[in-house]
Design a protein around this motif. Structure first.
Motif, PDB file in Angstrom:
ATOM      1  N   THR A  77       0.820  -1.226   0.000  1.00 26.77           N
ATOM      2  CA  THR A  77       0.000   0.000   0.000  1.00 26.77           C
ATOM      3  C   THR A  77       0.846   1.264   0.000  1.00 26.77           C
ATOM      4  N   ARG A  78       1.967   1.261   0.698  1.00 26.05           N
ATOM      5  CA  ARG A  78       2.796   2.462   0.739  1.00 26.05           C
ATOM      6  C   ARG A  78       3.342   2.803  -0.633  1.00 26.05           C
ATOM      7  N   VAL A  79       3.817   1.804  -1.339  1.00 23.28           N
ATOM      8  CA  VAL A  79       4.348   2.042  -2.677  1.00 23.28           C
ATOM      9  C   VAL A  79       3.245   2.468  -3.625  1.00 23.28           C
ATOM     10  N   ALA A  80       2.089   1.798  -3.541  1.00 21.76           N
ATOM     11  CA  ALA A  80       0.975   2.142  -4.434  1.00 21.76           C
ATOM     12  C   ALA A  80       0.492   3.571  -4.192  1.00 21.76           C
ATOM     13  N   GLU A  81       0.409   3.979  -2.930  1.00 21.00           N
ATOM     14  CA  GLU A  81      -0.032   5.336  -2.633  1.00 21.00           C
ATOM     15  C   GLU A  81       0.993   6.372  -3.092  1.00 21.00           C
ATOM     16  N   LEU A  82       2.264   6.073  -2.958  1.00 21.94           N
ATOM     17  CA  LEU A  82       3.295   7.012  -3.383  1.00 21.94           C
ATOM     18  C   LEU A  82       3.242   7.248  -4.889  1.00 21.94           C
ATOM     19  N   VAL A  83       3.121   6.185  -5.652  1.00 22.57           N
ATOM     20  CA  VAL A  83       3.074   6.332  -7.105  1.00 22.57           C
ATOM     21  C   VAL A  83       1.777   6.993  -7.548  1.00 22.57           C
ATOM     22  N   ARG A  84       0.675   6.661  -6.863  1.00 23.43           N
ATOM     23  CA  ARG A  84      -0.614   7.233  -7.251  1.00 23.43           C
ATOM     24  C   ARG A  84      -0.719   8.710  -6.878  1.00 23.43           C
ATOM     25  N   ASP A  85      -0.212   9.086  -5.722  1.00 24.49           N
ATOM     26  CA  ASP A  85      -0.357  10.465  -5.261  1.00 24.49           C
ATOM     27  C   ASP A  85       0.676  11.417  -5.844  1.00 24.49           C
ATOM     28  N   HIS A  86       1.696  10.897  -6.476  1.00 23.97           N
ATOM     29  CA  HIS A  86       2.744  11.748  -7.059  1.00 23.97           C
ATOM     30  C   HIS A  86       2.988  11.340  -8.508  1.00 23.97           C
ATOM     31  N   PRO A  87       2.043  11.637  -9.392  1.00 24.49           N
ATOM     32  CA  PRO A  87       2.239  11.272 -10.810  1.00 24.49           C
ATOM     33  C   PRO A  87       3.359  12.055 -11.485  1.00 24.49           C
ATOM     34  N   SER A  88       3.769  13.161 -10.890  1.00 21.72           N
ATOM     35  CA  SER A  88       4.844  13.954 -11.502  1.00 21.72           C
ATOM     36  C   SER A  88       6.211  13.305 -11.359  1.00 21.72           C
ATOM     37  N   LEU A  89       6.301  12.222 -10.580  1.00 24.13           N
ATOM     38  CA  LEU A  89       7.594  11.564 -10.420  1.00 24.13           C
ATOM     39  C   LEU A  89       8.115  11.005 -11.736  1.00 24.13           C
TER      40      LEU A  89
END
Length: 356
Positions: A81-93
């Protein structure tokens, strides 16, 4: 003039019994010369990186167990969940990662041009280009088992990862452009950035952990090949042994901790994740564990590759030509050589030194 005289462009002859010690020293072909030692260890490191790359390819691409583990590591990003939330909440990465690659290439070329190391800049850029070309050839022509259609929306195999190859290649190419006193800090920080970029590509599902590991090994092999070539041409010399370790410690210490922690944690988790069933359904906990195992192994292997490169050139000065030769003793005094304090070669002042 003999055909072996290098002033006339003659080719070096192989050493034989009775050759003088100074001829071997100037030619850089003595068995115990500094250039020979650097060339030998970088060549062995290059071959070792190629061997490890072959083992990673055979284990993670050609075997069914390796492919199943790699797919589980990619699929497990959704269960974490932590990885999924990070990628989902920061699409500018994704855009930031691409921009950082462009900036890294500009920094690499700019560093060499500012320091007026034009030949080394071309060589460093050439290593990056060679790494990318080899990565493209491996992706296109390396044999792979046919896809069975059960992978779902997984990304196709990208062995090795081209973005990771560009990142590690750029980071490792700084070795020949940055001054030796700042080499540990610059290459260590750049390697940490490349490791972070590889971790993001795995978290985003663009590449598998084996793709990132192979990219680091490929960049290491090419860079070691360049340093071995520079040593073969006599473009290396011993560097001072003081004042360089502490300067690079802010980057090399985290790199060492990441390499040790990542590899140890990855191999400990690997035994628990290789026993995945051959068919679905999979336990989400096992998928999450496989993803974390893959991230740890990829980060540890990338950091270890950077540390190996820094260790190989720790006492090697790549910034300039070979050290000048200075002779002393009764032989030089009797031959009419220049006074002490002037840089002299191995021959007499009148240069009457035909080698037969």
């Amino acid at each position: 003039m003999a055909p072996y005289d290098r002033r006339t462009g003659g080719s070096p002859r192989p050493l034989k019994a009775g050759d003088t010690w100074w001829y071997a020293a100037v030619a850089g072909e003595a068995a115990d010369s500094f250039s020979t030692r650097v060339r030998a260890r970088t060549r062995r490191a290059c071959l070792g990186a190629v061997l490890l790359l072959t083992l990673v390819y055979a284990g993670l691409v050609l075997t069914a167990t390796g492919r199943r583990w790699s797919d589980a590591a990619v699929t497990g990003r959704r269960a974490d969940t932590r990885v999924a939330e990070l990628v989902r909440d920061h699409p500018s990465l994704a855009g930031a990662a691409t921009l950082s690659l462009v900036l890294a290439c500009l920094v690499l070329v700019g560093t060499g041009l500012v320091r007026r190391r034009y030949a080394l800049t071309g060589a460093a850029a050439g290593t990056v280009a060679v790494s990318l070309a080899l990565a493209g050839l491996l992706q296109r022509y390396a044999p792979r088992p046919p896809a069975d259609g059960t992978a779902g929306a997984l990304a196709p195999s990208g062995f090795p990862s081209v973005p990771a190859t560009l990142a590690f290649g750029t980071a490792f190419a700084l070795t020949v452009l940055v001054p030796r006193r700042s080499r540990g800090l610059a290459v260590g920080a750049a390697t940490l950035w490349a490791v972070a970029l590889g971790a993001y590509s795995v978290a985003a599902g663009d590449h598998r952990p084996g793709d990132v590991i192979s990219a680091a090994l490929l960049a290491l092999a090419v860079q070691c090949g360049l340093i071995a070539l520079l040593a073969r041409r006599g473009r290396v010399r011993p560097g001072t042994r003081r004042g360089t370790t502490l300067r690079g410690l802010p980057a090399t210490l985290p790199l060492a901790l990441l390499a040790a922690g990542g590899l140890v944690a990855g191999f400990l988790l690997l035994g628990d994740t290789l026993g995945l069933p051959a068919t679905a359904p999979y336990d989400p906990g096992e998928l999450r564990l496989a993803h974390r195992c893959g991230q740890a192994l990829a980060a540890g292997a990338g950091a270890a590759a950077g540390l190996v490169l820094l260790a190989l050139v720790r006492h090697v000065d790549l910034d300039g030509g070979p050290a000048s030769y200075r002779l002393g003793g009764p032989f030089v005094e009797d031959s009419g050589a220049p006074e002490q304090g002037e840089l002299v070669g191995p021959f007499t002042e009148n240069r009457d030194h035909e080698i037969s």
